[in-house]
Motif scaffolding. Structure first.
Motif, short mmCIF file in Angstrom:
data_model
loop_
_atom_site.label_atom_id
_atom_site.label_comp_id
_atom_site.label_asym_id
_atom_site.label_seq_id
_atom_site.Cartn_x
_atom_site.Cartn_y
_atom_site.Cartn_z
N LEU A 46 0.84 -1.20 0.00
CA LEU A 46 0.00 0.00 0.00
C LEU A 46 0.88 1.25 0.00
N ARG A 47 0.50 2.23 -0.81
CA ARG A 47 1.20 3.50 -0.72
C ARG A 47 0.89 4.15 0.62
N PRO A 48 1.90 4.74 1.27
CA PRO A 48 1.63 5.49 2.51
C PRO A 48 0.61 6.58 2.25
N VAL A 49 -0.10 6.98 3.28
CA VAL A 49 -1.15 7.98 3.16
C VAL A 49 -0.59 9.27 2.55
N GLY A 50 -1.26 9.77 1.51
CA GLY A 50 -0.86 11.02 0.87
C GLY A 50 0.28 10.91 -0.11
N ASP A 51 0.84 9.72 -0.32
CA ASP A 51 1.99 9.52 -1.19
C ASP A 51 1.53 8.81 -2.46
N LYS A 52 1.68 9.46 -3.63
CA LYS A 52 1.23 8.88 -4.88
C LYS A 52 2.38 8.39 -5.76
N VAL A 125 -14.48 -3.83 -2.83
CA VAL A 125 -13.64 -3.31 -1.76
C VAL A 125 -12.19 -3.21 -2.24
N SER A 126 -11.52 -2.13 -1.89
CA SER A 126 -10.09 -2.00 -2.12
C SER A 126 -9.40 -1.72 -0.79
N LEU A 127 -8.09 -1.91 -0.76
CA LEU A 127 -7.31 -1.76 0.47
C LEU A 127 -6.47 -0.49 0.38
N VAL A 128 -6.44 0.30 1.45
CA VAL A 128 -5.61 1.51 1.52
C VAL A 128 -4.94 1.56 2.89
N ALA A 129 -3.84 2.31 2.94
CA ALA A 129 -3.12 2.46 4.20
C ALA A 129 -3.94 3.27 5.20
N ALA A 130 -3.90 2.85 6.45
CA ALA A 130 -4.64 3.55 7.51
C ALA A 130 -3.93 4.85 7.87
N ALA A 138 1.97 -3.77 8.91
CA ALA A 138 1.33 -4.81 8.11
C ALA A 138 0.20 -5.46 8.90
N GLY A 139 -0.71 -6.09 8.18
CA GLY A 139 -1.81 -6.81 8.81
C GLY A 139 -2.57 -7.61 7.78
N ASP A 140 -3.38 -8.54 8.25
CA ASP A 140 -4.10 -9.45 7.37
C ASP A 140 -5.53 -8.99 7.11
N VAL A 141 -5.98 -9.23 5.87
CA VAL A 141 -7.35 -8.99 5.47
C VAL A 141 -7.92 -10.34 5.02
N ARG A 142 -9.14 -10.64 5.46
CA ARG A 142 -9.76 -11.93 5.14
C ARG A 142 -10.98 -11.71 4.25
N GLU A 163 6.16 0.36 -0.22
CA GLU A 163 6.37 -0.52 -1.38
C GLU A 163 7.85 -0.63 -1.71
N PRO A 164 8.25 -1.78 -2.23
CA PRO A 164 9.56 -1.84 -2.86
C PRO A 164 9.47 -1.21 -4.24
N VAL A 165 10.33 -0.28 -4.55
CA VAL A 165 10.31 0.40 -5.85
C VAL A 165 11.63 0.09 -6.55
N VAL A 166 11.58 -0.81 -7.52
CA VAL A 166 12.79 -1.23 -8.22
C VAL A 166 13.08 -0.26 -9.36
N GLU A 167 14.28 0.28 -9.37
CA GLU A 167 14.74 1.15 -10.44
C GLU A 167 15.98 0.55 -11.10
N VAL A 168 16.11 0.77 -12.41
CA VAL A 168 17.21 0.21 -13.18
C VAL A 168 18.04 1.35 -13.76
N LEU A 169 19.36 1.25 -13.64
CA LEU A 169 20.24 2.25 -14.24
C LEU A 169 20.15 2.14 -15.76
#
Length: 454
Positions: A46-52, A125-130, A138-142, A163-169
């Motif tokens: 999930l993106r942190p709150v307010g971070d796009k 339903v979608s999931l967003v950061a609290a 982290a936490g579980d959704v059922r 999120e892990p953000v992979v960048e390539v040179l």
């Protein structure tokens, strides 16, 4: 690869979770019912709150459910209930966002759904950061999918903030490379995200080049004729801000006759969703050394999210030429003639050139080159404007020609022109574009003459 070639995530890491009830069977050769199921991501970031910001190619949150019954004529009635719950202890990390035919709160939603449900097409339903959550929380959704009789099937997703953000040179272009030589390029990736990369997937695509060395831990799908390598590093962990170089460097063989080539390096975290799973279904491993990731110091340069293409301009040229045309006849006579463009080599510069045909004054068009744009539907091949015809020239191998056949009604004696022109870099967006570097511009022009009958 956008565009773009697929990667497959590691088995078990981010794999789709499918929990099944007892299978239903039927007799004979008819289609059989299957067990009810829910398909959902095992891990979702999930993106942190307010971070796009974040990965450019992230798979949107998606899950589906089906009762497994064989039916015709649609996806069944709205006779199932889907319940989504944020489990105790997870509320500080993840909350629910309502969509579709759902009601409830930020931690518990109930949706009335069809027998076959898909969140992409049906909403839901979608999931967003609290609020107040921080990277690493982290936490579980059922999910619980139930029919009217009360039969249920469940699945879970671990929601992780950040999120892990992979960048390539990457480099936009490499120039001055001699034709037919070996080009060596290192693959450097970094994690620009907030949480660790857990497993790395890599796809390498080549155009007009070949792998000089094929790596033991990469697959080379036969469908792509050896021009794609797909590699996985399921045990690799890349901490936020950390840089990794894959060794040994790629060894690529350039073409002896092509003027332009390119290669693509795309990378992604393996648990970021299925991504480009297709090409891993086939392909043999290479017989060379294995690619090994090594933590290195950060390198200066341009890093692209997910990777990108690098264009290669080889140090060669192509000599295109066009010849004079003489037409004989009285005014009103119909003549069929050919305009021929030749590539004298030594390289194939691709579809970089166009022929501009300006007929002598008084000539009238009777028939011109046509191309099929749909089944049994045709349109002129050359663009016509102000009595000038502009014809695209295809990529020609050295020594090959392209001919344009016209039929026109002659006018009075006079002259027109045939001119080869460069299309310019905008025609394909190729960084480093230098056209055909034609060393003999004198044969880029010719004359078409109308003369009296001899």
């Amino acid at each position: 690869m956008n565009g773009r070639r697929p990667l497959k995530r590691a088995a078990g890491a981010g794999a789709v979770v499918t929990l099944l009830l007892a299978a239903l069977t039927s007799c004979g050769g008819a289609a059989q019912d299957k067990a009810p199921s829910i398909t959902a991501p095992e891990v979702f970031y999930l993106r942190p709150v307010g971070d796009k910001s974040g990965p450019h190619d992230k798979d949107p949150f998606h899950f589906s459910a089906a009762d497994g019954k064989v039916r015709t004529g649609g996806r069944g009635p709205v006779d199932h209930t889907l319940t989504v719950d944020v489990l105790p202890g997870a509320q500080s990390a993840v909350v629910l966002r309502k969509g579709g035919n759902c009601t409830g709160s930020s931690t518990h939603m109930t949706c009335e759904v069809r027998s076959e449900y898909d969140s992409r097409s049906d909403g839901g339903v979608s999931l967003v950061a609290a609020k107040g959550s921080k990277p690493g929380d982290a936490g579980d959704v059922r999910y619980t999918y139930a029919d009217r009789s009360g039969k249920k099937v469940t699945a879970r997703t671990k929601a992780v903030v950040g999120e892990p953000v992979v960048e390539v040179l990457t480099a936009k272009a490499v120039s001055g490379v001699r034709p037919g030589v070996e080009l060596s390029r290192s693959i450097v990736v970094r994690n620009a995200g907030e949480v660790p990369v857990r497993g790395l997937g890599l796809a390498i695509g080549l155009e007009q080049m070949e792998f000089e060395e094929r790596y033991a831990n990469c697959r080379y799908p036969g469908f792509y004729k050896g021009h794609i390598a797909v590699c996985e590093f399921p045990d690799l962990r890349i901490a936020p801000g950390q840089t990794v170089t894959l060794r040994p460097a790629l060894r690529l063989r350039t073409s002896k006759t092509r003027m332009y080539a390119s290669f693509n390096s795309e990378a992604r975290a393996l648990d970021m969703g299925p991504g480009y799973a297709g090409v891993m279904a086939s392909g043999d491993h290479g017989d060379g050394p294995a690619l090994r990731p090594e933590v290195t110091a950060a390198e200066n340069g341009t890093y692209a999210k997910g990777g990108g293409w690098t264009n290669v301009v080889l140090d060669t040229h192509a000599d295109y030429s066009v010849s004079d045309v003489n037409l004989y006849g009285a005014p009103g006579t119909k003549r069929t003639f050919e305009l021929t463009v030749r590539n004298n080599g030594p390289a194939n510069a691709g579809a970089t050139e166009k022929l501009v045909f300006s007929p002598p004054l008084g000539m009238e068009m009777v028939k011109q080159p046509m191309q099929e744009y749909d089944e049994d539907a045709y349109e002129p091949y050359c663009e016509n404007g102000a009595f000038t015809y502009t014809c695209d020239i295809k990529a020609l191998e050295p020594g090959k020609t392209q001919t344009f056949t016209f039929t026109m009604r002659l006018g009075d004696p006079g002259e027109g022109t045939l001119t080869l022109q460069d299309k310019g870099p905008a025609h394909d967006g190729h960084d480093g574009y230098v056209g055909d570097r034609d060393p003999e511009p004198g044969n880029d022009k010719a004359v078409i003459r109308v003369r009296p009958e001899q």
